[in-house]
Motif scaffolding. Sequence first.
Motif, PDB file in Angstrom:
ATOM      1  N   SER A  72       0.773  -1.231   0.026  1.00 58.31           N
ATOM      2  CA  SER A  72       0.037   0.071   0.102  1.00 58.31           C
ATOM      3  C   SER A  72       0.845   1.375  -0.123  1.00 58.31           C
ATOM      4  O   SER A  72       1.828   1.193   0.344  1.00 58.31           O
ATOM      5  N   ILE A  73       0.420   2.383  -0.253  1.00 59.24           N
ATOM      6  CA  ILE A  73       0.694   3.499   0.014  1.00 59.24           C
ATOM      7  C   ILE A  73       0.253   4.264   1.327  1.00 59.24           C
ATOM      8  O   ILE A  73      -0.987   4.167   1.434  1.00 59.24           O
ATOM      9  N   ARG A  74       1.100   4.567   2.384  1.00 60.79           N
ATOM     10  CA  ARG A  74       0.817   5.041   3.467  1.00 60.79           C
ATOM     11  C   ARG A  74       1.000   6.360   3.779  1.00 60.79           C
ATOM     12  O   ARG A  74       1.911   6.916   3.602  1.00 60.79           O
ATOM     13  N   LEU A  75      -0.229   6.975   4.374  1.00 64.89           N
ATOM     14  CA  LEU A  75      -0.292   8.549   4.191  1.00 64.89           C
ATOM     15  C   LEU A  75      -0.723   9.021   5.544  1.00 64.89           C
ATOM     16  O   LEU A  75      -1.686   8.542   6.157  1.00 64.89           O
ATOM     17  N   GLY A  76       0.208   9.735   5.948  1.00 70.37           N
ATOM     18  CA  GLY A  76      -0.301  10.422   7.576  1.00 70.37           C
ATOM     19  C   GLY A  76      -0.392  11.640   7.394  1.00 70.37           C
ATOM     20  O   GLY A  76       0.035  12.461   6.701  1.00 70.37           O
ATOM     21  N   ILE A  77      -1.554  12.139   8.208  1.00 62.09           N
ATOM     22  CA  ILE A  77      -2.242  13.427   7.920  1.00 62.09           C
ATOM     23  C   ILE A  77      -2.205  14.166   9.415  1.00 62.09           C
ATOM     24  O   ILE A  77      -2.811  13.468  10.343  1.00 62.09           O
ATOM     25  N   MET A 186       5.851   5.845  10.522  1.00 58.51           N
ATOM     26  CA  MET A 186       5.111   4.624  10.220  1.00 58.51           C
ATOM     27  C   MET A 186       4.438   4.948   8.874  1.00 58.51           C
ATOM     28  O   MET A 186       3.895   3.923   8.295  1.00 58.51           O
ATOM     29  N   VAL A 187       4.688   6.123   7.908  1.00 61.85           N
ATOM     30  CA  VAL A 187       4.127   6.281   6.682  1.00 61.85           C
ATOM     31  C   VAL A 187       4.927   6.730   5.815  1.00 61.85           C
ATOM     32  O   VAL A 187       6.342   7.010   6.040  1.00 61.85           O
ATOM     33  N   ASP A 188       4.491   6.427   4.507  1.00 59.86           N
ATOM     34  CA  ASP A 188       5.617   6.771   3.178  1.00 59.86           C
ATOM     35  C   ASP A 188       5.177   8.527   2.841  1.00 59.86           C
ATOM     36  O   ASP A 188       6.373   8.899   2.375  1.00 59.86           O
ATOM     37  N   PHE A 189       4.161   9.038   3.226  1.00 60.96           N
ATOM     38  CA  PHE A 189       4.146  10.569   2.947  1.00 60.96           C
ATOM     39  C   PHE A 189       3.580  11.095   4.084  1.00 60.96           C
ATOM     40  O   PHE A 189       2.388  10.723   4.603  1.00 60.96           O
ATOM     41  N   PHE A 190       4.083  12.305   4.635  1.00 63.33           N
ATOM     42  CA  PHE A 190       3.564  12.989   5.722  1.00 63.33           C
ATOM     43  C   PHE A 190       3.197  14.403   5.256  1.00 63.33           C
ATOM     44  O   PHE A 190       3.692  15.053   4.782  1.00 63.33           O
ATOM     45  N   LEU A 191       1.691  14.576   5.443  1.00 62.07           N
ATOM     46  CA  LEU A 191       1.196  15.957   5.185  1.00 62.07           C
ATOM     47  C   LEU A 191       0.757  16.579   6.272  1.00 62.07           C
ATOM     48  O   LEU A 191      -0.002  16.169   7.343  1.00 62.07           O
TER      49      LEU A 191
END
Length: 349
Positions: A72-77, A186-191
């Motif tokens: 998966s792609i893991r996205l943190g917001i 723990m995510v791939d992209f941090f927004l």
Amino acid sequence: MLPGVRTPSPPGSTSVPKRRSRLTRERYIDGVLAGDRKMLARAITLIESSRADDAELAQEILEACLPHTGNSIRLGITGVPGAGKSTLIDALGMHLIREHGQKVAVLAIDPSSEVSGGSILGDKTRMNALSQNENAFIRPSASRGALGGVAQRTREAMLLCEAAGFQRIIVETVGTGQSETTVHSMVDFFLLLMISGAGDELQGMKRGVMEMADAVVINKADGDNRVKAERTRAEFQNALHYFPPPPTGWTPCSLTCSALTGEGIPELWNCVCEHTELLKSNQWFERIRRNQLKKWMYEVIERGLVRNFRNHPLVKQKLAELEHEVTDGRVTSFRAANRLLELYTKHEA
């Protein structure tokens, strides 16, 4: 009592909540791998359990599901309260489902009360479209005081969602100003989600969170607020230039969007995809994933050491006594802690 509020039993209460019958290991594993959302929810409940007799079964389920994870792609917001994190996730999730045919899992963390230990798990009410879509799974969990605004078992829940076939995992953090390094790890992209007109945005956000962000998104860029949002975006873009460039080769950017109208949502997802493609092409994607696994191992070790320390018979015997001595001023906190640690280490040696 408010709907969705979890509160502990009153002091002295003898009532025991009715416990749902435990399923077999195979039922859990087969259900998760088949993408059964109800079984996925029950499996996450099991791994979040603090009961000692649930721990071994939870570990077996995770180990069986592990070969089916990582795709998966893991996205943190994260972001300031009121920035519209849940509304943005609702809009982004529906965009991924409708336009890209993806299955989306949302792990939404609510802050726990420091007084009662309860939490208002109301994220589903703020994600109306996603909560009714069969290709989405929303799991609200209480932070229970965990640093970084995430629940203690968020990593494990994320792996189970991947095993269940969800290709996009979104982690929504509490966003209360605590250190957000936990979700970043723990995510791939941090927004980082912000809004304009909420005071001095740049001063109000900790430098450390800005440095970790792969993108800063200004939400609510619609109507009369559009010009103001664009001005805020430019301010953040300028501020990002002052931070050291990340070693991955990615250049953090700032964007505007409106979760209400959907404007800017496709551009936001394109930014995430560009980031993923770059990091996969230069081998940083897998390198970061491996470092995250190592960090997770140490977190599990630390959690286990704290649990063993608190359950140590000699520590439990002396803890209350030393607490009184500290609060009465007869011994320093430092000395009391060292006494307890000595009791633990000598016995373990």
